[in-house]
Design a protein around this motif. Sequence first.
Motif, PDB file in Angstrom:
ATOM      1  N   LYS A   1       0.837  -1.203   0.000  1.00  0.00           N
ATOM      2  CA  LYS A   1       0.000   0.000   0.000  1.00  0.00           C
ATOM      3  C   LYS A   1       0.871   1.253   0.000  1.00  0.00           C
ATOM      4  O   LYS A   1       0.614   2.200  -0.757  1.00  0.00           O
ATOM      5  CB  LYS A   1      -0.915  -0.017   1.228  1.00  0.00           C
ATOM      6  CG  LYS A   1      -1.880   1.130   1.295  1.00  0.00           C
ATOM      7  CD  LYS A   1      -2.772   1.024   2.525  1.00  0.00           C
ATOM      8  CE  LYS A   1      -3.688   2.239   2.640  1.00  0.00           C
ATOM      9  NZ  LYS A   1      -4.516   2.167   3.840  1.00  0.00           N
ATOM     10  N   LYS A   2       1.911   1.265   0.827  1.00  0.00           N
ATOM     11  CA  LYS A   2       2.813   2.418   0.880  1.00  0.00           C
ATOM     12  C   LYS A   2       3.531   2.609  -0.450  1.00  0.00           C
ATOM     13  O   LYS A   2       3.699   3.743  -0.917  1.00  0.00           O
ATOM     14  CB  LYS A   2       3.815   2.255   2.020  1.00  0.00           C
ATOM     15  CG  LYS A   2       3.207   2.451   3.384  1.00  0.00           C
ATOM     16  CD  LYS A   2       4.226   2.286   4.488  1.00  0.00           C
ATOM     17  CE  LYS A   2       3.566   2.454   5.846  1.00  0.00           C
ATOM     18  NZ  LYS A   2       4.532   2.291   6.944  1.00  0.00           N
TER      19      LYS A   2
ATOM     20  N   GLU B   1       1.126   4.145  -2.907  1.00  0.00           N
ATOM     21  CA  GLU B   1       0.941   5.573  -2.643  1.00  0.00           C
ATOM     22  C   GLU B   1       2.151   6.373  -3.131  1.00  0.00           C
ATOM     23  O   GLU B   1       2.004   7.433  -3.745  1.00  0.00           O
ATOM     24  CB  GLU B   1       0.723   5.811  -1.143  1.00  0.00           C
ATOM     25  CG  GLU B   1      -0.617   5.295  -0.642  1.00  0.00           C
ATOM     26  CD  GLU B   1      -0.754   5.366   0.871  1.00  0.00           C
ATOM     27  OE1 GLU B   1      -1.835   5.004   1.351  1.00  0.00           O
ATOM     28  OE2 GLU B   1       0.207   5.754   1.563  1.00  0.00           O
TER      29      GLU B   1
END
Length: 92
Positions: free
Chosen positions: A62-63, A66
Amino acid sequence: MEGGSSKNFAATKTPDLEVLRKQLEEKSAKIEELKKQIEETKHLLENKKKKAPNQDQKEAFKKLCEKYNGMREEYNALFAKKSRKQETNDPI
């Protein structure tokens, strides 16, 4: 007479043996149930251990997504700015 007294002795001990046998069976059944519970708990813990890294991997993914999206937006903004500059400098 001794034969008769030994029968009485065996008859009085038989109920005690039956009680002890039942207690043994109950304890054996309890031991087996506890063994099953231990195995089930062990498997649950192993599964949780396997899932824990997946949660960390999901968070890391997820990081990264992003970060990638931020970099892509920055790139697109700079590219669009550069394209507009070139359009104004190079009349067709």
